[in-house]
Scaffold this motif. Structure first.
Motif, short mmCIF file in Angstrom:
data_model
loop_
_atom_site.label_atom_id
_atom_site.label_comp_id
_atom_site.label_asym_id
_atom_site.label_seq_id
_atom_site.Cartn_x
_atom_site.Cartn_y
_atom_site.Cartn_z
N HIS A 196 45.22 0.21 -22.12
CA HIS A 196 46.21 1.29 -22.21
C HIS A 196 46.62 1.58 -23.65
CE1 HIS A 196 47.51 0.23 -17.83
NE2 HIS A 196 46.31 0.77 -17.91
N LEU A 197 46.54 0.57 -24.50
CA LEU A 197 46.89 0.76 -25.92
C LEU A 197 45.70 1.22 -26.76
CD1 LEU A 197 49.13 -2.40 -26.51
CD2 LEU A 197 49.89 -0.02 -26.33
N SER A 198 44.46 1.01 -26.27
CA SER A 198 43.28 1.23 -27.10
C SER A 198 42.25 2.17 -26.51
CB SER A 198 42.60 -0.13 -27.40
OG SER A 198 43.51 -1.09 -27.85
N TYR A 199 42.55 2.82 -25.37
CA TYR A 199 41.55 3.63 -24.67
C TYR A 199 40.98 4.76 -25.51
CZ TYR A 199 45.09 7.29 -24.10
OH TYR A 199 46.01 8.27 -24.33
N MET A 200 41.71 5.22 -26.51
CA MET A 200 41.24 6.34 -27.34
C MET A 200 40.18 5.89 -28.35
SD MET A 200 43.98 4.69 -28.47
CE MET A 200 45.26 5.52 -27.51
N ASN A 250 37.30 4.40 -17.69
CA ASN A 250 36.92 5.80 -17.56
C ASN A 250 37.99 6.58 -16.80
OD1 ASN A 250 34.75 7.52 -18.38
ND2 ASN A 250 34.27 7.85 -16.23
N ARG A 251 38.47 6.01 -15.68
CA ARG A 251 39.50 6.68 -14.89
C ARG A 251 40.80 6.82 -15.69
NH1 ARG A 251 38.83 6.92 -9.25
NH2 ARG A 251 36.63 7.39 -8.86
N TYR A 252 41.13 5.81 -16.47
CA TYR A 252 42.36 5.88 -17.26
C TYR A 252 42.23 6.96 -18.33
CZ TYR A 252 46.59 4.41 -19.62
OH TYR A 252 47.86 4.40 -20.17
N ARG A 253 41.07 7.03 -18.96
CA ARG A 253 40.84 8.08 -19.96
C ARG A 253 40.94 9.47 -19.34
NH1 ARG A 253 35.73 5.16 -23.10
NH2 ARG A 253 36.96 4.30 -24.84
N LEU A 254 40.38 9.63 -18.15
CA LEU A 254 40.43 10.93 -17.47
C LEU A 254 41.86 11.30 -17.10
CD1 LEU A 254 37.28 10.60 -15.19
CD2 LEU A 254 37.56 12.18 -17.11
N SER A 255 42.64 10.33 -16.67
CA SER A 255 44.04 10.59 -16.35
C SER A 255 44.81 11.02 -17.60
CB SER A 255 44.68 9.34 -15.73
OG SER A 255 46.04 9.56 -15.44
N LYS A 308 38.01 14.15 -27.64
CA LYS A 308 38.02 13.31 -28.84
C LYS A 308 39.21 12.35 -28.84
CE LYS A 308 35.76 16.78 -31.79
NZ LYS A 308 35.93 17.68 -32.96
N GLU A 309 40.34 12.80 -28.31
CA GLU A 309 41.56 12.00 -28.32
C GLU A 309 41.60 10.93 -27.23
OE1 GLU A 309 44.22 12.09 -30.55
OE2 GLU A 309 42.72 13.20 -31.69
N THR A 310 40.70 11.03 -26.26
CA THR A 310 40.74 10.09 -25.13
C THR A 310 39.55 9.14 -25.10
OG1 THR A 310 39.83 11.87 -23.74
CG2 THR A 310 42.21 11.51 -23.65
N GLY A 311 38.76 9.11 -26.19
CA GLY A 311 37.74 8.08 -26.32
C GLY A 311 36.38 8.39 -25.75
N PHE A 312 36.13 9.64 -25.29
CA PHE A 312 34.81 9.97 -24.76
C PHE A 312 33.83 10.22 -25.90
CE2 PHE A 312 37.48 10.84 -21.10
CZ PHE A 312 36.71 10.32 -20.06
N CYS A 313 32.58 9.82 -25.66
CA CYS A 313 31.57 9.87 -26.72
C CYS A 313 31.05 11.28 -26.96
CB CYS A 313 30.41 8.92 -26.40
SG CYS A 313 29.59 9.27 -24.83
N SER A 314 31.09 12.15 -25.94
CA SER A 314 30.63 13.53 -26.11
C SER A 314 31.39 14.43 -25.14
CB SER A 314 29.13 13.64 -25.84
OG SER A 314 28.85 13.49 -24.46
N GLN A 315 31.45 15.72 -25.49
CA GLN A 315 32.17 16.67 -24.64
C GLN A 315 31.42 16.90 -23.32
OE1 GLN A 315 33.53 20.17 -26.65
NE2 GLN A 315 34.49 21.04 -24.82
N SER A 316 30.09 16.89 -23.36
CA SER A 316 29.31 17.13 -22.15
C SER A 316 29.54 15.99 -21.14
CB SER A 316 27.82 17.25 -22.48
OG SER A 316 27.34 16.08 -23.10
N TYR A 317 29.55 14.76 -21.63
CA TYR A 317 29.80 13.62 -20.73
C TYR A 317 31.21 13.70 -20.17
CZ TYR A 317 30.40 8.79 -19.15
OH TYR A 317 30.67 7.68 -18.40
N PHE A 318 32.17 14.04 -21.02
CA PHE A 318 33.56 14.20 -20.59
C PHE A 318 33.67 15.24 -19.49
CE2 PHE A 318 37.47 16.84 -21.55
CZ PHE A 318 38.35 16.04 -20.82
N THR A 319 32.98 16.37 -19.65
CA THR A 319 33.04 17.45 -18.67
C THR A 319 32.47 17.01 -17.32
OG1 THR A 319 32.87 19.14 -20.41
CG2 THR A 319 32.31 19.82 -18.17
#
Length: 301
Positions: free
Chosen positions: A209-213, A249-254, A271-282
């Motif tokens: 929760h402190l480091s997910y980004m 992953n679920r915490y980042r999405l939330s 970028k702010e939630t720790g995902f490696c790429s926008q396509s993967y995030f989508t």
């Protein structure tokens, strides 16, 4: 005047302790009505509180989870969540509603060190076999407890003269019934491991929760609890019924959904939630929320 509360989001601190206060110093008790459609994804996420909680399903159905245990409950069923127990509630259908009474054990035992605390309350709240109990009618006493809980909810809602005392009397009867029905249950020798697993998992969740980004590895998460990566995976599987990365992953999405609600762009959010790429995030966002981050943001505007 006290009122029945409706929450729409579970606010927790870094250890997953619920921030919401349940009643006041003079009367440490609160009744809630939870309309699960109001919660994100119909779920009250993992959290804990030092208070005891009793609930009754008014409509629909839910799955209630605690470490190493899970129960499915229907309309008319009830359940008990013990003090300091990590738990999660997931609705199984739309329009699910349940009522809960959450209270400090001190409401019943009065003062620390009393006979009521030492003889009756502590043996219940300190028993790891009693993290979660369901009242589904399989035993005659289940129906008695649900009936008394319904009476508590009615007393709290109507608040007629003497309602506080009426609730304390009914809750005392419920706790006495639990004491009598469960005092012969043996504490299993492996319970120390379950308690240790829960504490380790809380520590690792605190770290997430402190480091997910940031970019996190399995070793990073395991190191937070000073355990091996295999032990880390075992703790997550046993306590949360998931993997460390699936939880991350679920915490980042939330967190991403909350930023989108605040009006930030999808480019900024991934970028702010720790995902490696926008396509993967989508792709991940659409899998959980049923739409792209952009469409999710448009639906809120």
């Amino acid at each position: 005047m006290a009122k029945i509360k409706q929450l729409e989001k579970m606010q927790v601190d870094e250890t997953l302790r619920e921030i919401e206060s349940h009643g006041g110093v003079a009367f440490p008790l609160q009744v809630y009505v939870d309309e699960m459609d109001r919660y994100e994804l119909g779920k009250i996420p993992w959290h804990w509180h030092p208070e005891i909680a009793f609930s009754v399903i008014h409509q629909g159905s839910v799955v209630v989870s605690v470490p190493d245990q899970q129960v499915t409950l229907q309309k008319g069923d009830g359940y008990f969540i013990n003090s300091n127990v990590l738990h999660q509630i997931q609705s199984l259908e739309e329009h699910t509603v349940f009522y809960s009474v959450v209270f400090s054990p001190s409401l019943l035992y009065g003062f620390q060190g009393s006979v009521i605390e030492q003889k009756y309350i502590n043996p219940l709240i300190q028993n790891p076999e009693l993290w979660l109990l369901s009242f589904n009618g399989e035993e005659m006493w289940h129906d008695n407890i649900v009936a008394m809980l319904q009476r508590c909810f009615h007393s709290y809602e109507q608040q007629e003269d003497g309602w506080e005392l009426s609730i304390v009397i009914d809750l005392s009867k419920i706790m006495l019934m639990l004491y009598r029905e469960t005092r012969s249950w043996d504490v299993q020798p492996n319970n120390h491991m379950r308690i240790q697993d829960e504490e380790r998992t809380k520590t690792m969740l605190d770290y997430i929760h402190l480091s997910y980004m940031n970019k996190l590895s399995l070793k990073d998460i395991a190191n937070a609890a000073h355990i091996s990566t295999s032990e880390c995976c075992r703790c997550f599987k046993r306590i949360l019924k998931t993997t460390p990365f699936r939880y991350l992953n679920r915490y980042r999405l939330s967190a991403a959904a909350q930023l989108l609600k605040q009006g930030f762009s999808a480019t900024y959010v991934f970028k702010e939630t720790g995902f490696c790429s926008q396509s993967y995030f989508t792709v991940q966002f659409k899998e959980i929320y049923g739409c792209t981050p952009g469409n999710y943001k448009k639906q809120l505007s």
